[in-house]
Design a protein around this motif. Structure first.
Motif, short mmCIF file in Angstrom:
data_model
loop_
_atom_site.label_atom_id
_atom_site.label_comp_id
_atom_site.label_asym_id
_atom_site.label_seq_id
_atom_site.Cartn_x
_atom_site.Cartn_y
_atom_site.Cartn_z
N PRO A 187 0.82 -1.22 0.00
CA PRO A 187 0.00 0.00 0.00
C PRO A 187 0.85 1.27 0.00
CG PRO A 187 -0.82 -1.55 1.63
CD PRO A 187 0.44 -2.14 1.09
N GLN A 188 2.02 1.23 0.70
CA GLN A 188 2.89 2.42 0.69
C GLN A 188 3.32 2.74 -0.73
OE1 GLN A 188 3.25 -0.36 2.71
NE2 GLN A 188 5.13 -0.07 3.90
N PHE A 189 3.66 1.70 -1.46
CA PHE A 189 4.13 1.91 -2.84
C PHE A 189 3.00 2.51 -3.69
CE2 PHE A 189 4.87 0.87 -7.24
CZ PHE A 189 6.22 1.07 -7.40
N LYS A 191 0.36 4.21 -2.75
CA LYS A 191 0.06 5.60 -2.38
C LYS A 191 1.12 6.55 -2.90
CE LYS A 191 -1.67 4.23 1.80
NZ LYS A 191 -1.70 4.35 3.25
N SER A 192 2.37 6.10 -2.80
CA SER A 192 3.45 6.97 -3.27
C SER A 192 3.35 7.15 -4.80
CB SER A 192 4.78 6.35 -2.86
OG SER A 192 5.80 6.73 -3.72
N TYR A 193 2.95 6.08 -5.49
CA TYR A 193 2.77 6.17 -6.94
C TYR A 193 1.71 7.21 -7.29
CZ TYR A 193 1.55 4.79 -11.72
OH TYR A 193 1.29 4.79 -13.06
N ALA A 409 9.91 14.31 2.08
CA ALA A 409 10.94 13.29 2.31
C ALA A 409 11.88 13.16 1.11
CB ALA A 409 10.29 11.94 2.60
N GLU A 410 11.31 13.24 -0.09
CA GLU A 410 12.11 13.09 -1.31
C GLU A 410 13.24 14.13 -1.36
OE1 GLU A 410 11.17 10.66 -3.55
OE2 GLU A 410 12.62 11.09 -5.13
N GLY A 411 12.98 15.33 -0.85
CA GLY A 411 14.00 16.38 -0.81
C GLY A 411 15.23 15.93 -0.03
N TYR A 412 14.98 15.37 1.16
CA TYR A 412 16.10 14.88 1.97
C TYR A 412 16.79 13.70 1.29
CZ TYR A 412 13.90 17.60 5.71
OH TYR A 412 13.39 18.62 6.46
N ALA A 413 15.97 12.82 0.67
CA ALA A 413 16.55 11.62 0.06
C ALA A 413 17.48 12.00 -1.10
CB ALA A 413 15.45 10.70 -0.43
N LEU A 414 17.03 12.95 -1.94
CA LEU A 414 17.87 13.34 -3.08
C LEU A 414 19.11 14.10 -2.59
CD1 LEU A 414 15.09 14.36 -5.63
CD2 LEU A 414 16.57 12.35 -5.74
N ASP A 441 7.64 4.22 7.17
CA ASP A 441 7.24 2.99 6.46
C ASP A 441 7.96 2.78 5.13
OD1 ASP A 441 5.50 2.38 8.39
OD2 ASP A 441 3.71 3.10 7.34
N ASN A 442 8.81 3.74 4.74
CA ASN A 442 9.45 3.62 3.43
C ASN A 442 10.73 2.78 3.55
OD1 ASN A 442 10.87 3.97 1.05
ND2 ASN A 442 10.01 6.01 0.71
N ALA A 443 10.64 1.54 3.07
CA ALA A 443 11.75 0.59 3.21
C ALA A 443 12.99 1.03 2.43
CB ALA A 443 11.31 -0.79 2.73
C1 LIG Z 1 10.46 6.03 -0.63
O1 LIG Z 1 11.43 7.03 -0.66
C2 LIG Z 1 12.01 7.25 -1.92
C3 LIG Z 1 13.09 8.26 -1.73
O2 LIG Z 1 14.06 7.71 -0.89
C4 LIG Z 1 10.97 7.68 -2.91
O3 LIG Z 1 11.54 7.89 -4.19
C5 LIG Z 1 9.90 6.63 -2.99
O4 LIG Z 1 8.87 7.06 -3.83
C6 LIG Z 1 9.36 6.30 -1.62
N1 LIG Z 1 8.53 5.13 -1.74
C7 LIG Z 1 7.42 4.97 -1.07
C8 LIG Z 1 6.74 3.66 -1.27
O5 LIG Z 1 6.96 5.81 -0.34
#
Ligand SMILES: *[C@@H]1O[C@H](CO)[C@@H](O)[C@H](O)[C@H]1NC(C)=O
Ligand SMILES: *[C@@H]1O[C@H](CO)[C@@H](O)[C@H](O)[C@H]1NC(C)=O
Length: 541
Positions: A187-189, A191-193, A409-414, A441-443
């Motif tokens: 479900p996390q995937f 929703k993120s999609y 979150a993506e900002g920190y990740a990049l 929850d983001n593996a």
């Molecule tokens: C998890 O985080 C990454 C960035 O590290 C992001 O690109 C991705 O969409 C996220 N995935 C989910 C399932 O939230």
């Protein structure tokens, strides 16, 4: 000088040979006559002379004659002279290779390798013959042995290994993908999609969908419509995260030719894509795109999705065409620019990517994702141009983005990826921690943080611990299994690595991804076979 003893032996041997009718001492075709003191040589010396003659024919391009000479060398050579005999077989294999007689090449190389198990030349020649004979598995084993014997220093053998691994991976993935069970992502995937689309009708909550357009004045009918509409039921299931029912409910709407036909087609296609069935998604997307009187937002969304699908299938021209068409029919749609920007990054067209992100930000000024991705594009551009000043400016850009959008979150990740690149490991680690705070929850984040521990402190235990945590959070995280497999290969735990790669294979989200994972798995498998056969092991961490 030869000893008397050798000369005597030779004489005896000569008389035996003559009487047994062997023709080896007759001159063949009168070319390259054997030296006059041939008769006074040892059997090995005569064999070598035959080989040298063969080499001359070989250099002159007379491969049939060369083969005859090598055959002669083989029959003359005392059987205990392993190394010489293996050379003669290897040379004959080289001549057969010139004549494209691949079976003979493989056979002679096998003899050569039996006599001299670490004979790199023979192993590599056999690998090439197996490639021609389409024996991919055998080819891979030989070329793996060659790579290990050469300590992975030879470009040619590395390239062949790579090529055959890719072919094998593709072949196996094609077979496996066809027969696999559809697999719903977490479900996390999902929703993120959906969160990567904002100008999108099907991902908006149900109420807004119902009240849109002409329904606005007829709210009384809504409940009745809902009961009869497969699409509205599918939307309901989506809100309940009951994703398994969405395709069948959408199908009901489509079969009934309901009023939400275009929506249902797009929703069904989206879920086909999510379960990794691109061939089922395509006709639905095609249909939506061709429905000229459907809402343009639906058609643009379908084009974005088809374009991304083409990109996954490595068809960049088709992909670009779809994105351009989307921008043409719906120029105010921020999603189009956002997704096209990502495509341009993959295609290494960084300037165009930045333009697209700028357009997306102009249309939707508070899009944190587009701002973060623009920073990343600028960073990549600066980094490849090795311009220290622009690199600094890009890093400053990330600081601004995370200040302005502290919840993205993506900002920190990049930013963390760029920091890792710049070897600012401590700070990168902090950024991953912020991601984890925001999206526990983001593996994927745990996998990235785990990889960072390896690179930063060579801390295998900590790295593996974090990746295990990723699997604990999301046991469908193929990236985690893949990474774990790669680490196990480097530690020399090949069986464990194969187990991890197989888990990742079963979770792969596309045929291409699966092919890549099969290549990794086959590489590990070939190394175990080579270790068993030749006692060879690659270097480990
Ligand atoms: C998890 O985080 C990454 C960035 O590290 C992001 O690109 C991705 O969409 C996220 N995935 C989910 C399932 O939230
Ligand atoms: C994709 O879906 C179609 C139609 O539902 C089905 O026939 C096919 O087997 C599926 N393919 C895969 C790879 O799941």
């Amino acid at each position: 000088m030869q000893s008397c003893f050798q000369i005597c032996i030779t004489a005896v041997w000569l008389s035996v040979s003559v009487h047994s009718g062997r023709s080896i001492f007759k001159e063949q075709q009168g070319q390259f006559p054997l030296t006059s003191h041939f008769l006074f040589q040892s059997p090995l010396g005569r064999a070598q002379a035959a080989k040298n003659k063969g080499n001359k024919y070989f250099k002159a391009g007379k491969y049939e004659l060369a083969i005859q000479c090598y055959t002669e060398a083989i029959s003359l050579c005392p059987p205990e002279k392993n190394l010489d005999l293996s050379t003669f077989y290897q040379n004959r294999a080289a001549a057969y290779e010139q004549l494209q007689k691949w079976t003979e090449v493989a056979q002679d190389c096998t003899k050569a390798v039996e006599l001299n198990p670490k004979y790199v030349k023979a192993l590599f020649r056999r690998a090439k013959a197996h490639e021609k004979l389409d024996n991919k598995k055998e080819c891979l084993e030989d070329v793996t042995a060659v790579c290990i014997l050469e300590a992975f220093q030879n470009q040619q053998s590395m390239l062949l290994a790579d090529k055959v691994l890719k072919l094998l991976g593709k072949e196996k993935a094609k077979e496996k993908y066809k027969n696999r069970e559809p697999l719903m992502p977490s479900p996390q995937f999902i929703k993120s999609y959906f969160s990567s689309f904002t100008d999108d009708i099907i991902s908006q909550p149900l109420l807004k969908g119902e009240k849109s357009d002409e329904d606005k004045d007829k709210e009384g009918e809504a409940s009745e419509v809902k009961e009869n509409s497969g699409y509205l039921r599918a939307k309901q299931y989506m809100e309940e995260e009951n994703y398994d029912k969405i395709i069948s409910e959408s199908t009901k709407e489509i079969e009934a030719k309901g009023k939400y036909m275009a929506e249902a087609l797009l929703l069904r296609a989206t879920f086909y894509l999510l379960i990794g069935n691109a061939s089922a998604a395509k006709p639905d997307l095609d249909q939506v795109i061709s429905m000229e009187d459907a809402n343009v937002k639906l058609r643009a969304n379908a084009l974005i999705k088809r374009g991304s699908m083409y990109m996954q299938q490595q068809q960049p021209a088709m992909s670009t065409q779809d994105f351009n068409m989307a921008a043409g029919i719906d120029p105010q749609n921020a999603d189009v620019y956002h997704h096209r920007g990502q495509l341009k990054i993959l295609l290494d067209q960084i300037e165009e990517a930045v333009e697209d992100f700028d357009e997306c930000i102009r249309l939707r000024p508070n899009s944190a994702l587009a701002q973060a991705q623009k920073c990343f594009a600028l960073y990549r551009q600066a980094y490849t141009g090795s311009n220290a000043l622009t690199v600094q400016a890009a890093m400053k850009g990330f600081e601004d983005v995370i200040k302005k959008f502290p919840k993205c979150a993506e900002g920190y990740a990049l930013y963390a990826q760029a920091l890792t690149d710049q070897q600012q490991f401590g700070k990168a680690d902090e950024m991953y921690d912020k991601c984890i705070d925001l999206e526990p929850d983001n593996a994927t984040t745990y996998v990235h943080k785990g990889l960072l521990q390896l690179q930063w402190k060579q801390d295998l235990d900590k790295g593996l611990e974090l990746i295990s945590k990723a699997i604990e959070i999301d046991n469908k995280c193929d990236f985690a299994y893949e990474t774990m497999g790669t680490i196990e290969v480097q530690r020399g735990n090949l069986d464990k690595a194969i187990e991890m790669f197989n888990k990742a294979i079963n979770l792969a989200k596309s045929e291409m991804e699966m092919a890549h994972l099969y290549s990794l798995c086959d590489a590990a498998y070939a190394q175990t076979e080579v270790a068993k056969k030749y006692g060879l092991k690659p270097p480990t961490l």
